[in-house]
Write an enzyme that holds these catalytic residues in place. Structure first.
Site, PDB file in Angstrom:
ATOM      1  N   GLY A 234      37.929  43.090  40.228  1.00 17.60           N
ATOM      2  CA  GLY A 234      37.496  43.841  41.337  1.00 17.60           C
ATOM      3  C   GLY A 234      35.764  44.260  40.981  1.00 17.60           C
ATOM      4  O   GLY A 234      35.380  43.110  40.337  1.00 17.60           O
ATOM      5  N   GLU A 258      37.928  40.955  35.608  1.00 15.87           N
ATOM      6  CA  GLU A 258      36.825  40.035  36.271  1.00 15.87           C
ATOM      7  C   GLU A 258      36.289  40.893  37.204  1.00 15.87           C
ATOM      8  O   GLU A 258      36.714  41.545  37.854  1.00 15.87           O
ATOM      9  CB  GLU A 258      37.901  38.949  36.974  1.00 15.87           C
ATOM     10  CG  GLU A 258      36.883  38.092  37.821  1.00 15.87           C
ATOM     11  CD  GLU A 258      37.762  37.225  38.792  1.00 15.87           C
ATOM     12  OE1 GLU A 258      37.288  37.187  39.899  1.00 15.87           O
ATOM     13  OE2 GLU A 258      39.008  36.658  38.235  1.00 15.87           O
ATOM     14  N   CYS A 295      35.576  35.739  44.607  1.00 18.14           N
ATOM     15  CA  CYS A 295      35.129  35.768  43.485  1.00 18.14           C
ATOM     16  C   CYS A 295      34.272  34.701  42.901  1.00 18.14           C
ATOM     17  O   CYS A 295      33.163  34.746  42.152  1.00 18.14           O
ATOM     18  CB  CYS A 295      35.848  36.292  42.218  1.00 18.14           C
ATOM     19  SG  CYS A 295      37.512  35.088  42.365  1.00 18.14           S
TER      20      CYS A 295
END
Length: 488
Positions: A234, A258, A295
């Site tokens: 997140g 992460e 991401c």
């Protein structure tokens, strides 16, 4: 499809939370959909962590083959609900159906990958050095693990995703906090895990799922004494908050978070001169995939001023002019993206700085060094093109970057001397280095590293994708001079 009720999974029991209720919402319209989900007042989280503690020794003592069978049973049950998952993911996230089906395949694939790992003896890293003393060693599971579902991967980084799969493979019970953006998808996935646990005879408490509004339940989960480690994907703010809670405990625990990465892409001079239009086309495809909500989104481009750069910018503008606004995962994510675009509007060179449109901004290396805003990650299909005066400035800029999940080199053979200068820098800055490719798209296998130095992750020694992820939830124990009948 399994009936969705809005109840939590506390071991094998279904429990309705009593601290108010929330609905899942259609990502495109904002309308409530599905059952009301009862939020936990804390009692269910406490019960789930106690159950996990009670289950730990029994679960970790099960033969590896039994845990492998459990993981395969989860995968089978998820796969059997493919059509239902596809419909729920599309409704709750606005991601395309093909992406939903592909993500389910990745989720089942990584469960089976960890099952195959357990079939091999090496995962425990057993060692024996005879003599005086006589030493045996192996890795054992840490204990119950708290897992937080991610907004952008409702399956592969969520209830039955990689953190859950690797923790269960290691022998750790799991308590998941469902992400509020896809409660129905989370409940259906949890039903598959719970049914597989019952089918394969796993202890009660091996798996639980709780719902909580705001941050209170997540904080309570991380602070719970039985929890031995945390898996989180997140925002940087969210990851740092959980790390603070974990470190403030009487017994601190590791948080594998992460968090933040702009994934720099280096367009080296000869490569840029050889094919600027082709580079622009491939870049835009990577930038806009999933509305930029990966991401590994390529959020930073770096190039030396010279041949091909102007053509690259022209091609970018033409390609992004054709791209319509996208529906993002949640209204809050869309609003944050729009604010980020407006804050950088004076640097726009391609796309548009309004609504949820793709956008590329530009700055010089000096401007990038002076303005902290330009270094911040933008969650969405936005990127910044930074122009350097020469190769020395490019290398210096690389040295100044924060830790990243990925770093990408686009190069021709004539660029290799510059690439060799960059590689040692990028090894210190990133968990994965890519050559003439793009960072979006993460293979799930034994060699993949999806991690990186802070703030890409809270611990750059680990990965959340691939079989090395199991190492996060194991620790070494040595056995000195134990008689054979007491050795594990």
């Amino acid at each position: 499809m399994t009936e969705l009720t809005g109840a939590m999974f506390i071991g094998f029991k279904r429990v309705h939370g009593t601290a108010g209720s929330e609905h899942s919402r259609d990502a495109s319209t904002g309308a409530p959909i599905g059952p009301a989900y009862g939020m936990d007042d804390g009692s269910a989280t406490d019960a789930a962590t106690r159950l996990a503690a009670d289950a730990f020794d029994a679960y970790r003592s099960r033969p590896a083959a039994d845990r492998a069978a459990f993981l395969r049973a989860i995968a089978d049950r998820l796969a059997a609900q493919e059509d239902a998952f596809a419909a729920l993911v599309v409704a709750e996230t606005a991601l395309p159906e093909a992406r939903a089906r592909g993500e389910l395949a990745r989720t089942t694939g990584q469960l089976r990958l960890f099952a195959a790992l357990l079939d091999e003896p090496g995962w425990e890293d057993r060692r024996h050095v005879p003599g005086s003393p006589d030493l045996h060693a192996r890795r054992i599971p840490l204990g119950p693990v708290a897992v937080f579902g991610a907004s952008n991967f409702p399956l592969a980084f969520s209830v039955a995703g990689g953190d859950t799969a690797s923790a269960l493979a290691a022998g750790c019970p799991v308590v998941v906090k469902a992400h509020p953006a896809h409660l129905q998808t989370g409940e259906l996935a949890a039903a598959c895990v719970a049914a597989a646990a019952a089918e394969t005879g796993m202890p009660d408490g091996t798996f639980s799922l709780v719902y909580g509004a705001g941050n209170e339940i997540g904080t309570r989960l991380v602070a719970a004494p039985p929890i031995a480690a945390v898996g989180f994907t997140g925002s940087r703010a969210g990851g740092l908050a959980l790390m603070a809670v974990a470190q403030a405990r009487p017994v601190p625990i590791p948080v594998y978070a992460e968090m933040s990465s702009v994934n720099p892409v280096f367009l080296l001079p000869e490569r840029l001169a050889a094919g600027p239009a082709q580079l622009a086309e491939a870049f835009v495809a990577s930038l806009t995939a999933g509305a930029g909500q990966f991401c590994t989104n390529p959020g930073l481009l770096l190039a030396v001023d010279g041949p091909g750069l102007a053509e690259f910018r022209t091609a970018l503008a033409a390609l992004l002019d054709e791209r319509p606004p996208a529906t993002m995962l949640t209204p809050a994510i869309g609003a944050a993206y729009s604010r980020a675009l407006r804050a950088r509007a004076d640097r726009l060179i391609a796309g548009a700085a309004d609504a949820c449109t793709p956008a590329v901004f530009a700055a010089t290396a000096a401007q990038f060094g002076r303005d902290p805003l330009l270094r911040e990650e933008v969650f969405g299909a936005a990127s910044l093109l930074v122009t350097c005066a020469d190769a020395d400035e490019l290398v210096a800029l690389a040295e100044s970057l924060e830790g990243q999940l990925t770093a990408t080199l686009h190069a021709e053979p004539a660029d290799h001397p510059l690439a060799r200068r960059l590689l040692p820098v990028l090894e210190r800055r990133a968990g994965r280095i890519i050559y003439n490719g793009w960072p979006t798209g993460v293979e799930v296998n034994a060699a993949m590293v999806h991690g990186g130095p802070f703030p890409a992750t809270s611990d750059g020694r680990s990965t959340s994708v691939g079989t090395m992820a199991i190492e996060r939830f194991l620790r070494p124990v040595a056995y000195q001079d134990l008689p054979p009948d007491l050795l594990p």
